[in-house]
Design a protein around this motif. Sequence first.
Motif, PDB file in Angstrom:
ATOM      1  N   VAL A  84     -44.726 -86.342 -33.589  1.00 49.13           N
ATOM      2  CA  VAL A  84     -44.113 -87.634 -33.293  1.00 49.13           C
ATOM      3  C   VAL A  84     -44.915 -88.372 -32.231  1.00 49.13           C
ATOM      4  CG1 VAL A  84     -42.068 -88.759 -32.325  1.00 49.13           C
ATOM      5  CG2 VAL A  84     -41.807 -86.931 -34.019  1.00 49.13           C
ATOM      6  N   ALA A  87     -48.051 -89.856 -33.761  1.00 51.07           N
ATOM      7  CA  ALA A  87     -47.757 -91.062 -34.537  1.00 51.07           C
ATOM      8  C   ALA A  87     -47.480 -92.253 -33.622  1.00 51.07           C
ATOM      9  CB  ALA A  87     -46.572 -90.810 -35.457  1.00 51.07           C
ATOM     10  N   THR A  88     -46.761 -92.002 -32.540  1.00 54.44           N
ATOM     11  CA  THR A  88     -46.450 -93.070 -31.583  1.00 54.44           C
ATOM     12  C   THR A  88     -47.714 -93.625 -30.953  1.00 54.44           C
ATOM     13  OG1 THR A  88     -44.300 -92.066 -31.075  1.00 54.44           O
ATOM     14  CG2 THR A  88     -45.196 -93.620 -29.469  1.00 54.44           C
ATOM     15  N   SER A  99     -46.616 -93.019 -39.984  1.00 54.63           N
ATOM     16  CA  SER A  99     -45.716 -93.842 -39.189  1.00 54.63           C
ATOM     17  C   SER A  99     -44.810 -92.957 -38.340  1.00 54.63           C
ATOM     18  CB  SER A  99     -44.859 -94.721 -40.099  1.00 54.63           C
ATOM     19  OG  SER A  99     -43.934 -93.912 -40.823  1.00 54.63           O
ATOM     20  N   LEU A 100     -44.216 -93.556 -37.331  1.00 56.45           N
ATOM     21  CA  LEU A 100     -43.286 -92.816 -36.471  1.00 56.45           C
ATOM     22  C   LEU A 100     -42.105 -92.297 -37.280  1.00 56.45           C
ATOM     23  CD1 LEU A 100     -42.327 -91.859 -33.725  1.00 56.45           C
ATOM     24  CD2 LEU A 100     -41.377 -94.147 -33.311  1.00 56.45           C
ATOM     25  N   ALA A 104     -41.197 -88.352 -37.656  1.00 58.41           N
ATOM     26  CA  ALA A 104     -39.879 -87.890 -37.232  1.00 58.41           C
ATOM     27  C   ALA A 104     -39.154 -87.184 -38.369  1.00 58.41           C
ATOM     28  CB  ALA A 104     -39.052 -89.063 -36.714  1.00 58.41           C
TER      29      ALA A 104
END
Length: 372
Positions: A84, A87-88, A99-100, A104
């Motif tokens: 996560v 990605a962030t 993507s976030l 997740a």
Amino acid sequence: MPQPVLLLGAGRRRAYDEFVLTRVAAVRPVLLVDAAPPAWARQCLAGHLAADPGKDGATASAVVRFAARHRVRGVLTHTGEYAVAAATIAGQLGLPGPSLATAAACTDPPALRALLAGRAVPVDVPGTPRVSAEVVVLDGEIRIAAITRTTLGPAPARQPLRHTVHAHDGLLHNRFLRLAVDRTVHALGIGRGVLHIGLTLTDRGPRVTDVAPHLPGDLIPLLVKRATGVDLAQAAAALAAGEVPDTTPTRQRAAAIQFAYPAATGRLDHLDLSPDAAHEPGADRMLLTRHTGDHVTAGPHATAADRLALWVAVGETPDDCEDALRRMARHLSAGIAPLANAARALRWNCRDMPSVDCGAVVATRTVPPPAP
């Protein structure tokens, strides 16, 4: 000189994590974000930020500033712990990556299965006919670089006992598995990257159980490299940097890794590896992963941290690898003092504690002290 990539977390187990780091560092400078980088990792690094990348938003902001100053070209991780965060950070820097929301979902198994099922992807919970697809995605082109077949241990832990990769695995041509993989990638909206997609084989066809939007662990990238010549670590670095990797197979072989788990719970009194193991035909490497004095838990309840050793073999076929793994296992011996007898075992020095090849579980015997 190529622009650097940012690696979140070096890993804590050298036997498993060093291979990926050295392969990435061979083609691109690596800037590591890790609160306490292990000593073995430092020789591979071009720089280091002492921070826990998954701790909180403030840390992520500091990492973004660090990456911007060093003109980082891509963001990588090879652990779900930081998926996560990766990605962030990649998103804030405008760099390629999942993507976030996708990252997740991949860290929440029930949510992932619900998401996939809603997109017509066949799903299941992990079971005993276990395989995984090692997938390279480049701008919509989805390629299964290898199939990993995994033998699981007994319930409830169901830890992997062995992984095997064969360049000629028949599942590479299974249209139902291909369909499940394609649908999974599209459902998650992943446009580029290396993925590890877990599946079970059922009477109704392959079912997806989990997805790791990063490199797999357990030295699976090493097995893929030995069996096919495809370097997943370097491919992941190239994709993270917005480049096109070369994933052309150059080998047509098989490779396998086996793990030794303790047969009893207690204190590890003896753990030894004969140097002759390296001379066995097909042997690639054999390493001890615990130390004398460690407390270990027996196979049915063991975790990956309880593994005593690992060994890797290569051959023309999976059967060749299995034979080599069996021969190599004979060079490992271990002795465990059960907790109830720990004090007695401390007073007895016994060197005759042979290992018995029993799947991937090291069977041991603790010899009691002589009568007073």
